[in-house]
Scaffold this motif. Structure first.
Motif, PDB file in Angstrom:
ATOM      1  N   ILE A 342       0.571  -1.071   0.186  1.00 46.74           N
ATOM      2  CA  ILE A 342      -0.286   0.383  -0.028  1.00 46.74           C
ATOM      3  C   ILE A 342       1.112   1.147  -0.150  1.00 46.74           C
ATOM      4  N   SER A 343       1.893   1.212   0.631  1.00 48.26           N
ATOM      5  CA  SER A 343       2.735   2.329   1.241  1.00 48.26           C
ATOM      6  C   SER A 343       3.466   2.527  -0.018  1.00 48.26           C
ATOM      7  N   LEU A 344       4.638   0.936  -0.901  1.00 44.20           N
ATOM      8  CA  LEU A 344       5.124   1.325  -1.881  1.00 44.20           C
ATOM      9  C   LEU A 344       4.315   2.561  -2.966  1.00 44.20           C
ATOM     10  N   VAL A 345       3.037   1.699  -3.711  1.00 41.39           N
ATOM     11  CA  VAL A 345       1.422   2.263  -4.140  1.00 41.39           C
ATOM     12  C   VAL A 345       1.362   3.758  -4.209  1.00 41.39           C
ATOM     13  N   GLU A 346       1.688   4.325  -2.729  1.00 39.69           N
ATOM     14  CA  GLU A 346       1.038   5.863  -2.395  1.00 39.69           C
ATOM     15  C   GLU A 346       1.815   7.260  -3.072  1.00 39.69           C
ATOM     16  N   GLY A 347       3.870   6.242  -2.339  1.00 44.06           N
ATOM     17  CA  GLY A 347       4.020   6.421  -2.984  1.00 44.06           C
ATOM     18  C   GLY A 347       4.588   7.107  -3.970  1.00 44.06           C
ATOM     19  N   MET A 348       4.003   6.560  -5.177  1.00 45.24           N
ATOM     20  CA  MET A 348       4.065   6.640  -6.346  1.00 45.24           C
ATOM     21  C   MET A 348       2.877   7.776  -6.726  1.00 45.24           C
ATOM     22  N   ALA A 349       1.434   7.074  -6.727  1.00 49.04           N
ATOM     23  CA  ALA A 349       0.585   7.700  -6.915  1.00 49.04           C
ATOM     24  C   ALA A 349       0.063   8.818  -6.098  1.00 49.04           C
ATOM     25  N   SER A 350       0.603   9.549  -4.884  1.00 50.42           N
ATOM     26  CA  SER A 350       1.235  10.879  -4.286  1.00 50.42           C
ATOM     27  C   SER A 350       1.299  11.225  -5.062  1.00 50.42           C
ATOM     28  N   ALA A 351       2.821  11.273  -6.194  1.00 52.44           N
ATOM     29  CA  ALA A 351       3.665  11.857  -6.458  1.00 52.44           C
ATOM     30  C   ALA A 351       3.271  12.393  -7.803  1.00 52.44           C
ATOM     31  N   ILE A 352       2.574  11.313  -8.511  1.00 50.44           N
ATOM     32  CA  ILE A 352       1.693  11.878 -10.036  1.00 50.44           C
ATOM     33  C   ILE A 352       0.180  12.497  -9.426  1.00 50.44           C
ATOM     34  N   ILE A 353      -0.046  12.215  -8.919  1.00 50.61           N
ATOM     35  CA  ILE A 353      -0.882  13.772  -7.956  1.00 50.61           C
ATOM     36  C   ILE A 353      -0.600  14.939  -7.834  1.00 50.61           C
ATOM     37  N   ALA A 358      -3.487  14.653 -11.395  1.00 56.02           N
ATOM     38  CA  ALA A 358      -4.449  13.770 -12.251  1.00 56.02           C
ATOM     39  C   ALA A 358      -4.905  13.564 -11.104  1.00 56.02           C
ATOM     40  N   PRO A 359      -6.740  12.905 -11.182  1.00 57.09           N
ATOM     41  CA  PRO A 359      -7.139  12.438  -9.846  1.00 57.09           C
ATOM     42  C   PRO A 359      -6.755  11.263  -9.622  1.00 57.09           C
ATOM     43  N   ARG A 360      -7.352  11.146  -7.933  1.00 62.25           N
ATOM     44  CA  ARG A 360      -6.537   9.541  -7.684  1.00 62.25           C
ATOM     45  C   ARG A 360      -6.903   8.638  -8.603  1.00 62.25           C
ATOM     46  N   ALA A 361      -7.965   8.268  -8.735  1.00 65.11           N
ATOM     47  CA  ALA A 361      -7.817   7.126  -9.829  1.00 65.11           C
ATOM     48  C   ALA A 361      -7.035   6.915 -10.895  1.00 65.11           C
ATOM     49  N   ALA A 363      -4.374   8.721 -10.864  1.00 62.24           N
ATOM     50  CA  ALA A 363      -3.072   8.149 -10.584  1.00 62.24           C
ATOM     51  C   ALA A 363      -2.819   6.617 -10.074  1.00 62.24           C
ATOM     52  N   LEU A 364      -3.718   6.166  -9.581  1.00 63.20           N
ATOM     53  CA  LEU A 364      -3.756   4.564  -9.056  1.00 63.20           C
ATOM     54  C   LEU A 364      -3.276   4.139 -10.442  1.00 63.20           C
ATOM     55  N   ALA A 365      -3.767   4.258 -11.803  1.00 61.95           N
ATOM     56  CA  ALA A 365      -3.281   3.513 -12.598  1.00 61.95           C
ATOM     57  C   ALA A 365      -2.601   3.602 -13.693  1.00 61.95           C
ATOM     58  N   CYS A 366      -1.682   4.490 -14.047  1.00 60.70           N
ATOM     59  CA  CYS A 366      -0.531   4.746 -13.953  1.00 60.70           C
ATOM     60  C   CYS A 366       0.068   4.135 -12.884  1.00 60.70           C
ATOM     61  N   VAL A 367       0.134   4.254 -11.952  1.00 63.51           N
ATOM     62  CA  VAL A 367       0.771   2.353 -11.722  1.00 63.51           C
ATOM     63  C   VAL A 367       0.724   1.062 -11.551  1.00 63.51           C
ATOM     64  N   ALA A 368      -0.381   0.991 -11.303  1.00 65.91           N
ATOM     65  CA  ALA A 368      -1.323  -0.070 -11.467  1.00 65.91           C
ATOM     66  C   ALA A 368      -1.605  -1.146 -12.360  1.00 65.91           C
ATOM     67  N   VAL A 369      -0.983  -0.325 -13.931  1.00 65.48           N
ATOM     68  CA  VAL A 369      -1.404  -1.410 -15.197  1.00 65.48           C
ATOM     69  C   VAL A 369       0.652  -1.710 -15.158  1.00 65.48           C
ATOM     70  N   PRO A 370       1.272  -0.842 -14.717  1.00 66.56           N
ATOM     71  CA  PRO A 370       2.799  -1.343 -15.896  1.00 66.56           C
ATOM     72  C   PRO A 370       3.211  -2.697 -14.152  1.00 66.56           C
TER      73      PRO A 370
END
Length: 527
Positions: A342-353, A358-361, A363-370
């Motif tokens: 959770i923290s690893l994904v949040e680190g990247m998602a929060s930076a993209i936001i 970008a909306p949180r959804a 940003a999460l997609a940008c991390v989750a797909v790769p």
């Protein structure tokens, strides 16, 4: 009572912890992971049991807590994620380092979730035939039925199927669900998961120390072999383990701290999170050493062998409730791993936001797909070693080589550059002045010395040492494995990691940033 003025709407949209407890649970959940449960015990055994504790304890105060204070403080000072916080303090070069760190963390997340997928499969198997003594699991249709240590047989049977690929999708789904509404859903998750981790670990401790011979393992763990303290490898192992254990150099701690009020006491927070993490490691050592010594099992080995072969073999020899204890052990691994993921994904998602607005959804997609693609590659069941040795499948080879480079070097390298930038460019005295504004325990000039001289010297020494072993003292890592048709893995994987991280860092650093959010509220909860 702290000021209860509502935050500006932009700050509320970005997220803020509802309580200090929620932050501490989330940060400690990030730090506590698979490595705390088994790798610490392996290192302690490798470096002399009790002889490892003194260097590890010194590493905690010389490096671990000071770096955590720095990472927490830049998050609260700027109210921004890791790359944007570094940019605000030291300019574009800091942002580049931040994105490099987060992209490496994404590579780490890919195979970390694969490990959790295997653990989820073993957790389900623990309720079936996994924990039954003497059972065998055939490798059909790949090999003839094979007798052997039943946990190891089961593990490789699972590896050679498609089930782990479904399991990693489940782990990613759990992770994204916990992140869907930011701090709100993260807090709800860790308030359940972290206490459960401690509860299940205490259950394993009670079972371990009550086994015949279990206390011998505890005595070995806490009895120092003073001759071992003089060995350089012990100190290298202690400082490396400390940096990895606290999740430093990944950007996760800065992201979590950016959701705190600016008047947070980061000295207190750093001590709490660090001591909770190390306390969990210590009690995990008690549980594992008591169990291993009770059944004369060898604690030396990798996290994979300890988690999936050795410890389940010990649990299967329990006099009663072996399925329940087997389930509890793998449940513990899954929970500890998910809170870290959770923290690893949040680190990247929060930076993209922060960077793009970008909306949180999105940003999460940008991390989750790769991330999902990488996790699926790490669980590919195609066999490259017919004997199904330690690296018998394509996925396991991918995981092992990527782990060696991305995890083994990125955290330490980022930590080295980060401390140089904060200590010399921004100024250790400036950082200390900000921390001391809100700290009950004031930092002295010793903090400046650690951040500017001692910690960079330690990290540089460990990095050069590791490079010497990898590049001079032997063949390229992984090149001696039976890789079959993927014998290009040892060259291509580290190159893909290096090129990929540099490309992503260059892209985000060079593009324009979204407008700065409104200033977060000064305080939202009682400290």
């Amino acid at each position: 009572m702290a000021d209860s003025t509502p935050p500006p709407s932009d700050a509320a949209d970005r997220g803020i912890w509802s309580s200090k407890l929620g932050f501490v649970l989330a940060a400690s959940g990030s730090a506590i992971g698979l490595g705390n449960i088994v790798f610490f015990a392996s290192n302690a055994y490798q470096f002399g049991g009790g002889a490892f504790y003194l260097p590890y304890f010194i590493a905690l105060f010389v490096m671990g807590i000071p770096v955590m204070i720095a990472e927490f403080s830049i998050g609260t000072r700027t109210g921004r994620s890791f790359p944007m916080a570094l940019r605000a303090l030291v300019g574009k070069r800091g942002e580049f380092v931040g994105w490099w760190s987060l992209t490496s963390a994404l590579f780490i997340t890919m195979y970390y979730v694969a490990l959790l997928g295997w653990a989820l499969c073993m957790m389900v198997a623990a309720l079936g035939g996994l924990m039954e003594p003497g059972a065998t699991a055939p490798f059909e249709p790949f090999l003839e039925p094979t007798a052997g240590p039943n946990a190891q047989v089961y593990f490789f049977k699972i590896l050679a199927t498609w089930w782990p690929m479904l399991a990693v999708i489940a782990i990613w789904a759990m992770t994204l669900l916990a992140l869907w509404k930011g701090t709100e859903t993260i807090e709800k998750t860790v308030r359940v998961a972290v206490p459960l981790m401690w509860l299940f670990m205490i259950v394993l401790i009670v079972r371990g120390v009550t086994l015949p011979g279990g206390t011998d393992g505890v005595m070995y763990l806490f009895t120092p072999d003073l001759s071992g303290i003089s060995k350089p490898d012990v100190w290298k192992g202690a400082f490396s383990q400390m940096f990895f254990s606290l999740s430093l150099g990944l950007g996760t701690m800065t992201a979590y701290a950016s959701y705190l009020p600016k008047d947070s006491d980061q000295v207190n927070n750093s001590f709490m999170v660090s001591l909770l993490n190390c306390g969990f490691e210590y009690i995990a050592g008690i549980a594992i050493f008591s169990m291993l010594f009770a059944f004369s099992l060898n604690p030396a080995g990798s996290s994979i062998s300890l988690s999936f072969f050795v410890i389940p073999q010990g649990i299967s020899a329990f006099p009663f409730a072996v399925k329940a204890f087997g389930f509890a052990f793998f449940f513990l691994i899954v929970m500890a791993g998910v809170t870290s993921a959770i923290s690893l994904v949040e680190g990247m998602a929060s930076a993209i936001i922060d960077k793009t607005g970008a909306p949180r959804a999105t940003a999460l997609a940008c991390v989750a797909v790769p991330g999902v693609v990488g996790s699926l590659i790490a669980t590919l069941p195609m066999i490259v070693d017919p004997g199904l040795g330690e690296n018998g499948t394509v996925g396991l080879n991918f995981l092992d080589i990527l782990d060696h480079w991305a995890f083994g070097y990125s955290l330490l390298t980022v930590g080295l550059i980060e401390t140089i930038l904060l200590g010399w460019v921004f100024g250790a005295a400036n950082l200390r002045a900000f921390v001391n504004e809100h700290a009950a325990l004031q930092l002295g000039a010793w903090f400046d010395v650690l951040l500017k001289f001692v910690i960079p010297a330690i990290l540089a020494t460990v990095i050069v040492w590791n490079l010497w072993i990898d590049l001079v003292d032997g063949p390229l890592y992984g090149s001696t494995y039976p890789l079959g048709a993927v014998d290009w893995f040892p060259v291509v994987i580290p190159l893909a990691w290096i090129v990929g991280t540099l490309a992503v860092a260059t892209y985000f650093t060079s593009r324009d940033s979204a407008p700065e959010p409104a200033e977060p509220a000064v305080a939202q909860f009682e400290h």
